[in-house]
Scaffold this motif. Structure first.
Motif, mmCIF file in Angstrom:
data_model
loop_
_atom_site.group_PDB
_atom_site.id
_atom_site.type_symbol
_atom_site.label_atom_id
_atom_site.label_comp_id
_atom_site.label_asym_id
_atom_site.label_seq_id
_atom_site.Cartn_x
_atom_site.Cartn_y
_atom_site.Cartn_z
ATOM 1 N N GLU A 85 12.442 5.922 4.547
ATOM 2 C CA GLU A 85 13.751 5.288 4.395
ATOM 3 C C GLU A 85 13.725 4.084 3.461
ATOM 4 O O GLU A 85 14.769 3.559 3.105
ATOM 5 C CB GLU A 85 14.277 4.868 5.773
ATOM 6 C CG GLU A 85 14.538 6.046 6.696
ATOM 7 C CD GLU A 85 15.000 5.611 8.080
ATOM 8 O OE1 GLU A 85 15.405 4.448 8.248
ATOM 9 O OE2 GLU A 85 14.937 6.451 8.985
ATOM 10 N N ILE A 86 12.530 3.636 3.092
ATOM 11 C CA ILE A 86 12.413 2.498 2.183
ATOM 12 C C ILE A 86 11.532 2.884 1.006
ATOM 13 O O ILE A 86 10.807 3.871 1.049
ATOM 14 C CB ILE A 86 11.862 1.237 2.906
ATOM 15 C CG1 ILE A 86 10.484 1.525 3.535
ATOM 16 C CG2 ILE A 86 12.832 0.733 3.947
ATOM 17 C CD1 ILE A 86 9.842 0.325 4.180
ATOM 18 N N GLN A 143 6.211 9.531 -3.101
ATOM 19 C CA GLN A 143 6.243 8.889 -1.788
ATOM 20 C C GLN A 143 6.353 9.925 -0.671
ATOM 21 O O GLN A 143 5.760 9.772 0.396
ATOM 22 C CB GLN A 143 7.410 7.904 -1.712
ATOM 23 C CG GLN A 143 7.459 7.125 -0.411
ATOM 24 C CD GLN A 143 8.526 6.051 -0.442
ATOM 25 O OE1 GLN A 143 8.725 5.398 -1.460
ATOM 26 N NE2 GLN A 143 9.212 5.869 0.666
ATOM 27 N N MET A 144 7.078 10.983 -0.914
ATOM 28 C CA MET A 144 7.264 12.018 0.106
ATOM 29 C C MET A 144 5.948 12.698 0.473
ATOM 30 O O MET A 144 5.811 13.239 1.568
ATOM 31 C CB MET A 144 8.300 13.048 -0.373
ATOM 32 C CG MET A 144 9.709 12.480 -0.387
ATOM 33 S SD MET A 144 10.969 13.551 -1.124
ATOM 34 C CE MET A 144 10.603 15.138 -0.453
ATOM 35 N N LYS A 145 4.954 12.649 -0.399
ATOM 36 C CA LYS A 145 3.646 13.234 -0.120
ATOM 37 C C LYS A 145 2.854 12.403 0.890
ATOM 38 O O LYS A 145 1.874 12.884 1.448
ATOM 39 C CB LYS A 145 2.841 13.364 -1.407
ATOM 40 C CG LYS A 145 3.462 14.303 -2.424
ATOM 41 C CD LYS A 145 2.674 14.290 -3.708
ATOM 42 C CE LYS A 145 3.362 15.102 -4.785
ATOM 43 N NZ LYS A 145 2.653 14.991 -6.077
ATOM 44 N N ILE A 173 7.031 0.972 -9.230
ATOM 45 C CA ILE A 173 7.746 1.481 -8.061
ATOM 46 C C ILE A 173 7.338 2.940 -7.903
ATOM 47 O O ILE A 173 7.352 3.704 -8.861
ATOM 48 C CB ILE A 173 9.269 1.332 -8.237
ATOM 49 C CG1 ILE A 173 9.644 -0.152 -8.311
ATOM 50 C CG2 ILE A 173 10.008 2.029 -7.093
ATOM 51 C CD1 ILE A 173 11.091 -0.416 -8.647
ATOM 52 N N MET A 174 6.941 3.286 -6.697
ATOM 53 C CA MET A 174 6.486 4.653 -6.452
ATOM 54 C C MET A 174 7.656 5.619 -6.559
ATOM 55 O O MET A 174 8.679 5.424 -5.906
ATOM 56 C CB MET A 174 5.855 4.743 -5.062
ATOM 57 C CG MET A 174 5.396 6.133 -4.709
ATOM 58 S SD MET A 174 4.678 6.191 -3.069
ATOM 59 C CE MET A 174 3.006 5.851 -3.487
ATOM 60 N N PRO A 175 7.509 6.658 -7.373
ATOM 61 C CA PRO A 175 8.571 7.668 -7.448
ATOM 62 C C PRO A 175 8.790 8.316 -6.077
ATOM 63 O O PRO A 175 7.837 8.540 -5.327
ATOM 64 C CB PRO A 175 8.035 8.690 -8.452
ATOM 65 C CG PRO A 175 7.004 7.950 -9.238
ATOM 66 C CD PRO A 175 6.415 6.942 -8.297
#
Length: 161
Positions: A82-83, A73-75, A67-69
């Motif tokens: 949102e998911i 993911q924000m990068k 699962i991507m941290p």
């Protein structure tokens, strides 16, 4: 994904045996996706790993997922924040490619080798990109040109329209 990878390994059984290839995959997640497209995605990646293996070196393909941290993911500004997303890795020990072509390898009919060296149409990785984008994800390729290739596939944990 485990069922899909298992089916692909069965489909490539003769080639895998012929090349003494090893395909490792850890417990992969279940994703909400179009099964035929996801099978095509992994079929193309595994096929390329087998095709572009080094001469006299048995191909080894490793598929893993996490699962991507959220911080990671924000990068990725194109992802829906949102998911959550799975970070799926497909690595091989083959010929690899020059990293300067990392974006171009996903263009349709763009080949890094001529047809005399390797057969193919030049649409495999372009189709992979289309499938991943169709599932609201991202795909990237990394290589140093000698130690194989690594493809990173970011797929949403749930379908979100």
């Amino acid at each position: 994904l485990n069922d899909i990878i298992s089916d692909i390994i069965f489909d490539f059984d003769l080639l895998i045996t012929d090349k003494n290839a090893i395909i490792h995959y850890s417990e992969l997640p279940t994703v909400e996706a179009i099964p035929l497209q996801i099978k095509q995605l992994f079929n193309n990646l595994i096929s390329n790993a087998l095709k572009f293996s080094k001469k006299d070196v048995p191909p080894v393909v490793t598929i893993s997922s996490q699962i991507m941290p959220h911080e990671e993911q924000m990068k990725h500004t194109k992802l829906n924040q949102e998911i959550r997303y799975f970070n799926i890795s497909v690595k091989d020990n083959g010929m690899g490619f020059d990293q300067k072509y990392a974006d171009q390898i996903f263009l349709i009919f763009h080949r890094l080798h001529n047809r005399n060296e390797f057969s193919g149409t030049g649409i495999g990785l372009a189709l992979c990109k289309k499938i991943v984008v169709n599932h609201n994800g991202e795909i990237t390729g990394d290589s140093n040109g000698k130690d194989g290739a690594a493809f990173r596939i970011l797929l949403p944990m749930t379908r979100h329209e």
